[in-house]
Design an enzyme around this catalytic site. Structure first.
Site, PDB file in Angstrom:
ATOM      1  N   GLU A 115      -5.011   0.078  10.311  1.00 40.08           N
ATOM      2  CA  GLU A 115      -4.844   1.619  10.545  1.00 40.08           C
ATOM      3  C   GLU A 115      -3.251   0.561  12.397  1.00 40.08           C
ATOM      4  OE1 GLU A 115      -8.393   2.976  12.406  1.00 40.08           O
ATOM      5  OE2 GLU A 115      -9.312   3.289  10.005  1.00 40.08           O
ATOM      6  N   LYS A 117      -3.194   0.629  15.733  1.00 34.89           N
ATOM      7  CA  LYS A 117      -3.807  -0.124  17.247  1.00 34.89           C
ATOM      8  C   LYS A 117      -2.797   1.102  17.976  1.00 34.89           C
ATOM      9  CE  LYS A 117      -6.367  -3.046  19.664  1.00 34.89           C
ATOM     10  NZ  LYS A 117      -6.024  -2.382  21.118  1.00 34.89           N
ATOM     11  N   ASP A 119      -2.484   2.265  21.036  1.00 33.77           N
ATOM     12  CA  ASP A 119      -3.061   2.193  23.087  1.00 33.77           C
ATOM     13  C   ASP A 119      -3.057   3.272  23.903  1.00 33.77           C
ATOM     14  OD1 ASP A 119      -3.151   0.275  25.085  1.00 33.77           O
ATOM     15  OD2 ASP A 119      -1.104  -0.271  25.317  1.00 33.77           O
ATOM     16  N   TYR A 228      -5.798  11.016  18.822  1.00 30.41           N
ATOM     17  CA  TYR A 228      -5.956  10.139  16.838  1.00 30.41           C
ATOM     18  C   TYR A 228      -7.589  10.246  16.626  1.00 30.41           C
ATOM     19  CZ  TYR A 228      -1.142  10.845  15.475  1.00 30.41           C
ATOM     20  OH  TYR A 228       0.886  10.894  15.073  1.00 30.41           O
ATOM     21  N   LYS A 317      -3.409  -8.029  17.292  1.00 29.60           N
ATOM     22  CA  LYS A 317      -2.952  -7.378  18.234  1.00 29.60           C
ATOM     23  C   LYS A 317      -0.772  -7.964  18.466  1.00 29.60           C
ATOM     24  CE  LYS A 317      -5.583  -6.177  22.277  1.00 29.60           C
ATOM     25  NZ  LYS A 317      -5.668  -6.015  23.089  1.00 29.60           N
ATOM     26  N   CYS A 411      22.994   2.098  52.968  1.00 31.24           N
ATOM     27  CA  CYS A 411      22.552   3.177  52.000  1.00 31.24           C
ATOM     28  C   CYS A 411      24.232   2.347  51.217  1.00 31.24           C
ATOM     29  CB  CYS A 411      23.238   4.429  52.264  1.00 31.24           C
ATOM     30  SG  CYS A 411      22.804   5.263  50.980  1.00 31.24           S
ATOM     31  N   CYS A 414      26.974   5.873  51.400  1.00 33.28           N
ATOM     32  CA  CYS A 414      27.329   6.333  52.405  1.00 33.28           C
ATOM     33  C   CYS A 414      26.956   5.734  53.530  1.00 33.28           C
ATOM     34  CB  CYS A 414      26.213   7.549  52.464  1.00 33.28           C
ATOM     35  SG  CYS A 414      25.019   7.878  52.790  1.00 33.28           S
ATOM     36  N   CYS A 429      18.236   6.477  51.960  1.00 40.12           N
ATOM     37  CA  CYS A 429      18.256   6.861  52.947  1.00 40.12           C
ATOM     38  C   CYS A 429      18.135   8.412  53.568  1.00 40.12           C
ATOM     39  CB  CYS A 429      20.042   6.965  51.753  1.00 40.12           C
ATOM     40  SG  CYS A 429      21.178   7.850  52.090  1.00 40.12           S
ATOM     41  N   CYS A 435      24.740  12.412  51.356  1.00 38.14           N
ATOM     42  CA  CYS A 435      25.010  11.138  50.952  1.00 38.14           C
ATOM     43  C   CYS A 435      25.264  11.958  49.078  1.00 38.14           C
ATOM     44  CB  CYS A 435      23.890  10.189  50.677  1.00 38.14           C
ATOM     45  SG  CYS A 435      23.574   9.285  49.628  1.00 38.14           S
TER      46      CYS A 435
END
Ligand code: IVH
Length: 699
Positions: A115, A117, A119, A228, A317, A411, A414, A429, A435
């Site tokens: 099957e 696995k 997560d 599942y 894994k 920024c 701007c 900013c 901006c």
């Protein structure tokens, strides 16, 4: 006699480290190291303890399954302990596992089931008389959190089992499986968090586990969790094989991933492992490996268990996919709320099924923590398999000419000096009105699917209109019909797409107020908060006269959110925007009657609903309770405020409630606790008390 003090020290250090990592992982949803590193540390400790059993510490992390339980939920003891699986990262280990199985079964023929696995978060579900009665997390393996109300929000999960033609269908059973957040949902959730300036979730597993721990199940529902099933436990034996049990689970209506296969031998197992090594990235769920189980249940019994895990199963894994590549440049994106996010531009490198060219660096802290320099060779991994991130630097390979990264103080778009509010990770900013990337991102947000969802005017087109100076704020969108002649001259936009676009703009005037409120892009006002504010205040007009203090009293709206929202509604530019939207015909109020006004009347109260109700469905009652500030829980405890009894309520629940002296009330009595539609609901009350008049604005 060997000197054992060094070993003792190492055992001590490993034990402490693993306890710390366990706590971070299970309690705080933080993964400081990869699963692989964790497993290596655990394996090292197991090795030392095996060799020097006298030195093992009594509370060694090798002696328990994982996690501890949180305090917020009632807990329940598992009927059968929830064990974990032995892990391996190598195919040689799989072959050794197969040899152990072969020896254990003394030469009898056997087969495996393979099957994926998934997560996510392990979950145990109890069905009694075919009805879902309880969902419990793994917790420490012996006892877990009862999160029944939360698992009920999983749409694909049957609340009642489908009757099976098999006359022998067990009516009382336990289903185990994985609760997970689908990758597209995870991506959407993170995009929203990013836009709201909230910290991003590291991966879908953390997102799922965080969602399951939410106290308000309506919020859990919004997280769109899925499940599942991977095992079925019944008192007494109903099946001869695991594969037959999986087939039965499907027949009963439980979701089972259709990726599982029987494998006749270890070489077919390895074929399965190889097949999914790349293919798994095409799935809409995060997977981190393969689970291999001996199929025959009698043979499983024969092989038995170690203290922690079955001898008849193992998890393979996949190694975390990482790649090494060059960091060429760091650019700075300015988001809708002005948050500045550094983005690493990399020499393209293939990783987990795609070519990675960019990686997020999250914020300035991270650049410092990693000690990144331009020109470095860096390691990239895919967090939760989708967002690539830089996890480290190959310091040995650092070129002499590598340049330290200097975070901008202004920024990048701007030139406004950046600010970093106390306690925040992002530089921002502050030039909200001028901006350009902020203005553009706000427009993109306004037209996006979950906001106004304007047909024919996607992010790209609205961005283009912005660049051409056709629109600067959402209100300008509604002036576009008067500029049709101009629009049709634009390249790649024929008459037909313009008509489509204009029809979409017209249709967006019917979009309900909560989504408009979300679309305004007020900081921290995500979909849920927008719904709560809209339900409470019912109009933009009422919101304009609400103070931050008042807003903070609305359930789910905290002080920070309330402050941001109240400030937003006070700004003259925003008021003008609302005025123009109103004139254009955009919905700035909730239409229709409020069935029952939202309030905080039930704040601090917890309810259990049990049985079948007459006037409302269970979902509606849950909704009513939570929208009035109450909480739903799954099981009866001393702290419960009310048990709401419907028809056919189980006698056990009644007895338990009586023994804890929890009041039992009817559906009608519950409804009597709520404000009625005629009562002045909180918003009007607030508006009446609020400063100034709103009449002149929206008249
Ligand atoms: S079987 C005796 N099958 O992986 C243990 N587990 O340590 C039985 N997991 O947290 C577990 N997908 O929740 C099994 N197809 C699958 C799985 C699976 C994910 C999780 C499980 C547990 C961990 C195993």
């Amino acid at each position: 006699m060997p000197d054992t003090s060094a070993v003792q020290q190492r055992i001590q250090a490993l034990t402490e480290r693993l306890h710390h990592l366990n706590h971070q992982y299970y309690q705080l949803d933080v993964s400081e190291v990869s699963d692989q590193e964790f497993d290596q540390l655990l394996a090292e400790l197991q090795g030392l303890e095996a060799e020097y059993p006298d030195l093992a510490l009594p509370n060694s992390p090798t002696r328990r399954v994982g996690g501890t339980i949180t305090k917020q939920f009632p807990t329940a003891v598992h009927r059968y302990p929830m064990l974990s699986l032995g892990n391996t990262y190598s195919e040689d280990d799989l072959r050794e596992f197969d040899e152990r199985v072969q020896r254990g079964l003394e030469g009898a023929p056997y087969a495996y089931v393979c099957e994926l696995k998934i997560d996510g978060v392990a979950m145990s579900l109890r069905y009694e008389h075919g009805q879902l009665v309880q969902g419990v997390t793994r917790g420490d393996g012996t006892r877990g959190d009862v999160v029944t109300a939360n698992v009920r929000t999983i749409r694909t999960l049957p609340l009642a089992l489908r009757p099976d033609p098999d006359p022998d269908q067990p009516q009382d059973l336990e289903v185990r499986g994985e609760v997970f957040m689908p990758l597209p949902v995870f991506a959407e959730l993170n995009a929203e968090r990013e836009q709201n300036g909230e910290p991003l979730l590291a991966n879908p597993r953390n997102a799922a586990s965080g969602a399951l721990k939410l106290q308000d199940s309506t919020q859990v529902a919004a997280r769109k969790l899925r499940f599942y099933a991977y095992s079925l436990l019944t008192p007494g034996r109903h099946f001869t094989s695991h594969s037959a049990a999986l087939e039965a689970l499907s027949r009963y209506g439980l979701p089972v991933s259709d990726t599982w296969r029987r494998a006749a031998n270890i070489s077919e197992v390895l074929d399965f492992v190889h097949y999914w090594a790349k293919k798994r990235f095409d799935l809409p769920v995060a997977t981190d490996g393969i689970v291999i189980k001996v199929d025959n249940l009698r043979q499983q019994d024969q092989l038995g268990y170690t203290a922690k895990s079955p001898r008849w199963a193992i998890a393979y894994k996949y190694p975390a996919e990482a790649a090494r590549t060059r960091l060429n440049e760091v650019i700075y994106n300015v988001g809708r709320t002005g948050a500045v996010t550094p983005v690493a531009l990399l020499t393209p490198v293939p990783l987990a099924g795609t070519v990675v060219k960019r990686a997020t660096l999250h914020n300035a802290n991270q650049i410092g923590l990693l000690d990144l320099r331009l020109g470095d060779l860096v390691y990239v991994e895919k967090g939760g398999e989708i967002i690539p991130k830089i996890t480290g630097v190959d310091l040995a390979a650092r070129p002499a000419e590598a340049v330290p990264i200097s975070y901008p103080t202004e920024c990048p778009a701007c030139g406004t000096p950046l600010v970093r509010p106390e306690g925040e990770a992002h530089f921002r900013c502050p030039n909200e009105r001028g901006c350009r990337p902020q203005l553009k991102a706000r427009l993109e947000h306004y037209v996006s699917r979950r906001a106004l969802n304007i047909d024919g005017l996607g992010a790209e087109t609205v961005g283009r209109f912005f660049d051409l100076g056709l629109v600067a704020t959402p209100a300008d969108i509604y002036d576009l019909p008067t500029r049709r002649a101009e629009l049709v001259t634009l390249e790649r936009l024929g008459e037909k797409s313009i008509d489509n676009l204009l029809a979409g703009i017209a249709a967006s005037k019917q979009v309900p107020f909560p989504r408009v409120l979300f679309g305004l892009g007020i900081r921290y006002v995500g979909e849920t908060v927008a719904q709560k504010l809209a339900a409470h205040y019912r109009s933009a007009e009422a919101l304009m006269s609400a103070s931050a203090e008042e807003m903070a009293a609305v359930p789910e709206v905290g002080g920070v959110i309330a402050l941001a929202a109240a400030q937003w509604f006070q700004q003259p530019e925003n008021r003008e925007l609302l005025e123009r939207l109103h004139r254009a015909g955009v919905q700035l109020a909730v239409t229709g009657e409020a069935p029952v006004p939202a309030s905080d009347r039930l704040a601090g109260l917890t309810f259990v609903l049990s049985g079948v109700f007459e006037q409302h469905s269970r979902d509606e009652l849950q909704q009513l309770i939570t929208s009035n500030g109450g909480k739903i829980t799954g099981s009866i405890s001393k702290k419960l405020s009310y048990l709401v009894a419907g028809d056919n309520m189980g006698p056990a629940k009644r007895e338990k409630a009586l023994s804890f002296k929890v009041p039992i009330i009817s559906e009608a009595e519950l409804l009597a606790l709520l404000p009625t539609a005629e009562e002045p609901s909180a918003p009007e009350a607030v508006a009446a008390a609020g400063p100034g008049s709103q009449g002149e604005l929206f008249g």
